[in-house]
Design a protein around this motif. Sequence first.
Motif, PDB file in Angstrom:
ATOM      1  N   LEU A 188       0.821  -1.205   0.000  1.00  0.00           N
ATOM      2  CA  LEU A 188       0.000   0.000   0.000  1.00  0.00           C
ATOM      3  C   LEU A 188       0.858   1.258   0.000  1.00  0.00           C
ATOM      4  O   LEU A 188       0.528   2.251  -0.657  1.00  0.00           O
ATOM      5  CB  LEU A 188      -0.916  -0.031   1.234  1.00  0.00           C
ATOM      6  CG  LEU A 188      -2.199   0.804   1.179  1.00  0.00           C
ATOM      7  CD1 LEU A 188      -3.061   0.401   0.004  1.00  0.00           C
ATOM      8  CD2 LEU A 188      -2.971   0.649   2.486  1.00  0.00           C
ATOM      9  N   LYS A 213     -10.521  -4.060  -7.577  1.00  0.00           N
ATOM     10  CA  LYS A 213      -9.563  -4.797  -6.754  1.00  0.00           C
ATOM     11  C   LYS A 213      -8.160  -4.551  -7.275  1.00  0.00           C
ATOM     12  O   LYS A 213      -7.891  -4.739  -8.473  1.00  0.00           O
ATOM     13  CB  LYS A 213      -9.871  -6.302  -6.788  1.00  0.00           C
ATOM     14  CG  LYS A 213      -9.069  -7.113  -5.768  1.00  0.00           C
ATOM     15  CD  LYS A 213      -9.479  -6.776  -4.340  1.00  0.00           C
ATOM     16  CE  LYS A 213      -8.704  -7.620  -3.328  1.00  0.00           C
ATOM     17  NZ  LYS A 213      -9.082  -7.258  -1.938  1.00  0.00           N
ATOM     18  N   PRO A 221      -3.100  -9.549  -4.081  1.00  0.00           N
ATOM     19  CA  PRO A 221      -3.827  -8.328  -3.721  1.00  0.00           C
ATOM     20  C   PRO A 221      -2.962  -7.383  -2.901  1.00  0.00           C
ATOM     21  O   PRO A 221      -2.199  -7.813  -2.031  1.00  0.00           O
ATOM     22  CB  PRO A 221      -5.013  -8.852  -2.907  1.00  0.00           C
ATOM     23  CG  PRO A 221      -5.239 -10.236  -3.422  1.00  0.00           C
ATOM     24  CD  PRO A 221      -3.866 -10.766  -3.740  1.00  0.00           C
ATOM     25  N   ASN A 223      -3.683  -5.267  -0.600  1.00  0.00           N
ATOM     26  CA  ASN A 223      -3.963  -5.362   0.833  1.00  0.00           C
ATOM     27  C   ASN A 223      -4.420  -6.786   1.139  1.00  0.00           C
ATOM     28  O   ASN A 223      -5.581  -7.049   1.431  1.00  0.00           O
ATOM     29  CB  ASN A 223      -5.040  -4.350   1.243  1.00  0.00           C
ATOM     30  CG  ASN A 223      -4.960  -3.993   2.716  1.00  0.00           C
ATOM     31  OD1 ASN A 223      -4.081  -4.473   3.434  1.00  0.00           O
ATOM     32  ND2 ASN A 223      -5.865  -3.158   3.166  1.00  0.00           N
ATOM     33  N   ARG A 226      -6.652  -8.227   4.060  1.00  0.00           N
ATOM     34  CA  ARG A 226      -8.099  -8.016   4.107  1.00  0.00           C
ATOM     35  C   ARG A 226      -8.797  -8.981   3.161  1.00  0.00           C
ATOM     36  O   ARG A 226      -8.265  -9.326   2.108  1.00  0.00           O
ATOM     37  CB  ARG A 226      -8.445  -6.583   3.712  1.00  0.00           C
ATOM     38  CG  ARG A 226      -7.750  -5.510   4.557  1.00  0.00           C
ATOM     39  CD  ARG A 226      -8.325  -5.447   5.962  1.00  0.00           C
ATOM     40  NE  ARG A 226      -7.728  -4.376   6.740  1.00  0.00           N
ATOM     41  CZ  ARG A 226      -8.196  -3.142   6.783  1.00  0.00           C
ATOM     42  NH1 ARG A 226      -9.281  -2.837   6.086  1.00  0.00           N
ATOM     43  NH2 ARG A 226      -7.595  -2.217   7.501  1.00  0.00           N
ATOM     44  N   THR A 228     -11.787  -8.353   1.741  1.00  0.00           N
ATOM     45  CA  THR A 228     -12.772  -7.652   0.924  1.00  0.00           C
ATOM     46  C   THR A 228     -12.559  -7.919  -0.560  1.00  0.00           C
ATOM     47  O   THR A 228     -11.426  -7.999  -1.040  1.00  0.00           O
ATOM     48  CB  THR A 228     -12.726  -6.137   1.184  1.00  0.00           C
ATOM     49  OG1 THR A 228     -13.647  -5.476   0.311  1.00  0.00           O
ATOM     50  CG2 THR A 228     -11.338  -5.567   0.907  1.00  0.00           C
ATOM     51  N   ASN A 230     -13.878  -5.870  -2.758  1.00  0.00           N
ATOM     52  CA  ASN A 230     -13.996  -4.554  -3.390  1.00  0.00           C
ATOM     53  C   ASN A 230     -13.174  -3.551  -2.601  1.00  0.00           C
ATOM     54  O   ASN A 230     -13.534  -3.163  -1.490  1.00  0.00           O
ATOM     55  CB  ASN A 230     -15.469  -4.121  -3.442  1.00  0.00           C
ATOM     56  CG  ASN A 230     -15.647  -2.771  -4.120  1.00  0.00           C
ATOM     57  OD1 ASN A 230     -14.726  -2.235  -4.733  1.00  0.00           O
ATOM     58  ND2 ASN A 230     -16.846  -2.222  -4.002  1.00  0.00           N
ATOM     59  N   ASP A 231     -12.056  -3.114  -3.179  1.00  0.00           N
ATOM     60  CA  ASP A 231     -11.173  -2.191  -2.479  1.00  0.00           C
ATOM     61  C   ASP A 231     -11.780  -0.810  -2.300  1.00  0.00           C
ATOM     62  O   ASP A 231     -11.283  -0.017  -1.492  1.00  0.00           O
ATOM     63  CB  ASP A 231      -9.832  -2.080  -3.215  1.00  0.00           C
ATOM     64  CG  ASP A 231      -8.957  -3.311  -2.999  1.00  0.00           C
ATOM     65  OD1 ASP A 231      -9.208  -4.044  -2.026  1.00  0.00           O
ATOM     66  OD2 ASP A 231      -8.038  -3.541  -3.811  1.00  0.00           O
ATOM     67  N   ASP A 234     -12.784  -0.564   1.198  1.00  0.00           N
ATOM     68  CA  ASP A 234     -11.713  -0.673   2.185  1.00  0.00           C
ATOM     69  C   ASP A 234     -11.226   0.730   2.521  1.00  0.00           C
ATOM     70  O   ASP A 234     -10.647   1.422   1.688  1.00  0.00           O
ATOM     71  CB  ASP A 234     -10.570  -1.526   1.628  1.00  0.00           C
ATOM     72  CG  ASP A 234      -9.497  -1.813   2.661  1.00  0.00           C
ATOM     73  OD1 ASP A 234      -8.974  -0.860   3.261  1.00  0.00           O
ATOM     74  OD2 ASP A 234      -9.183  -3.004   2.871  1.00  0.00           O
ATOM     75  N   ILE A 237      -7.392   1.496   1.908  1.00  0.00           N
ATOM     76  CA  ILE A 237      -7.024   1.631   0.495  1.00  0.00           C
ATOM     77  C   ILE A 237      -7.626   2.902  -0.085  1.00  0.00           C
ATOM     78  O   ILE A 237      -6.970   3.633  -0.840  1.00  0.00           O
ATOM     79  CB  ILE A 237      -7.480   0.397  -0.298  1.00  0.00           C
ATOM     80  CG1 ILE A 237      -6.687  -0.831   0.154  1.00  0.00           C
ATOM     81  CG2 ILE A 237      -7.323   0.623  -1.797  1.00  0.00           C
ATOM     82  CD1 ILE A 237      -7.017  -2.099  -0.588  1.00  0.00           C
ATOM     83  N   ARG A 238      -8.860   3.178   0.269  1.00  0.00           N
ATOM     84  CA  ARG A 238      -9.511   4.391  -0.243  1.00  0.00           C
ATOM     85  C   ARG A 238      -8.747   5.636   0.209  1.00  0.00           C
ATOM     86  O   ARG A 238      -8.555   6.575  -0.577  1.00  0.00           O
ATOM     87  CB  ARG A 238     -10.962   4.432   0.238  1.00  0.00           C
ATOM     88  CG  ARG A 238     -11.849   5.326  -0.595  1.00  0.00           C
ATOM     89  CD  ARG A 238     -13.307   5.074  -0.333  1.00  0.00           C
ATOM     90  NE  ARG A 238     -13.696   5.297   1.046  1.00  0.00           N
ATOM     91  CZ  ARG A 238     -14.239   4.397   1.841  1.00  0.00           C
ATOM     92  NH1 ARG A 238     -14.475   3.176   1.382  1.00  0.00           N
ATOM     93  NH2 ARG A 238     -14.569   4.689   3.089  1.00  0.00           N
TER      94      ARG A 238
END
Length: 503
Positions: A188, A213, A221, A223, A226, A228, A230-231, A234, A237-238
Amino acid sequence: MAQAELDDTAIRQILLNDCNNYIHNCLPTYLLDISRVQRSTADPIRLSDIKLVSRHQISKAILLQVESDLRVIPQSGREKWCKTRMQGYKSKHHYAILSHRWGVDEPTFQLMLKSGEQSIEDPPAGIRKLLEFCRVAATNYECSYAWSDTCCIDKQSSSELEEAIRSMYRWYRDSEICIVYLGSSSLLDELKDDPWFRRGWTLQELLAPAKVKLYGKDWVPINSSRSTRNDKEDEDIRRAIEQVTGIPGDDIRLFQPSCDRVAEKMTWMAPRQTTRIEDIAYSLIGIFDITMPISYGEGAWAFHRFMEAVAQRCFDPGFFAWCGAPSPYSLALPGSPSCYKLDAARASQLQLRGFEVSSEVRSGDPSYSMTKTGLQVKVLLVPIDESSPYTPIDTYVLPAKPKIAIPLATPSMNLTSARLHSAKSGRSYALGVVNYHPISRGRGSVSARSNYFCLLLRRQDTDSWRKERTECVVVLRCEGTLCGKVETVMLAHSARLLSYFTA
């Protein structure tokens, strides 16, 4: 009274209409059929496992299924049955879409037409990327189809290329999942240096899909701690994407295309680059929800046409909040997205829509429009006296008895409270306050201790004006409330046009 059940003919027509609408308006022209990709084996995927199929081929398969289903229509609950069947057709044919940076040896449309005949023992990097994308799409997201811009567009057909570019935003929006391949990142913390965030086309590829993703250079991935799918959901990540791009988290999560918030959205595009100069404009048409013909070879004319189209549909005074080099074809329009240089904090001070918490504050003239001679807009004119020394600042304080200095490469000037038309010189200047407050018919005001952005105008005669180039957005701050007449001015495309129409 119970609602009458639909008869067989109505059921048939509803399903056929819904299917045709989905096939021809939601699916890309071509897709990769990845249904043969093994989802429960560690064996490497082969190019021959993937088949390029047309929308027409998919249509035939769906309509065959419709005809089969129509043989067993239930006697009750028919409308609900229609909706359930349609959802089933969509889920069976949903697709994953790839967002990436182009590299060397990318697979082409012509290669994929013969993919069943291909046996490549040691595929190059571009093909390995496609194979991994298809593996992830099939294994992790249960998709039967996939789409990549490298090999799902017949670029030898100008009509298909144009349809693809004008439909691209919608195709990303309607995908089941957008798989982003970051070829230079694994963590990240490395996003800030990844070139994917500096490419023009990837802006819409980030904003359009509902689900995204991020995968790193090893197809793990970003991250991975996690679970999820759909990032965009998250928060970590957002937040990281927001820091890299300057795009607010709410827009990353749920962006709505439109012609408003021009200055803000242009700042998202400003640091990005495209290989073809025309793509600066073409990659923005979906974000601004406009359409325009695609014509590679037109160069900078593409962005000029794009800004003309935005001006015709936009009501946002922030359209004028630009500085620097104008378009080669009009002094009234910016030459590129980088002309919009305001950050969110600065724009909020200027009460620009899109940057502020509330976008309900009405300001300026929403009815500005393009004409053959220029851009017509109503502004609150603040006159200028051409007699004071040069002062290099970008924010000007207008006291109760107005008199301030203006930084220019042309003769330096002071603001005065004199009437504009009393200026002795035929080449007088004025500030045109764009985001003024309308107070009555034909009059506007600027409030005390508030900031407003302006156009620096040079008058050719009483009706024609030229927007002067400045290297920063001109800002006016008033110590007291100022009221005045709102004037309709024509920002001419060129000085030559001004001379022609005033001769």
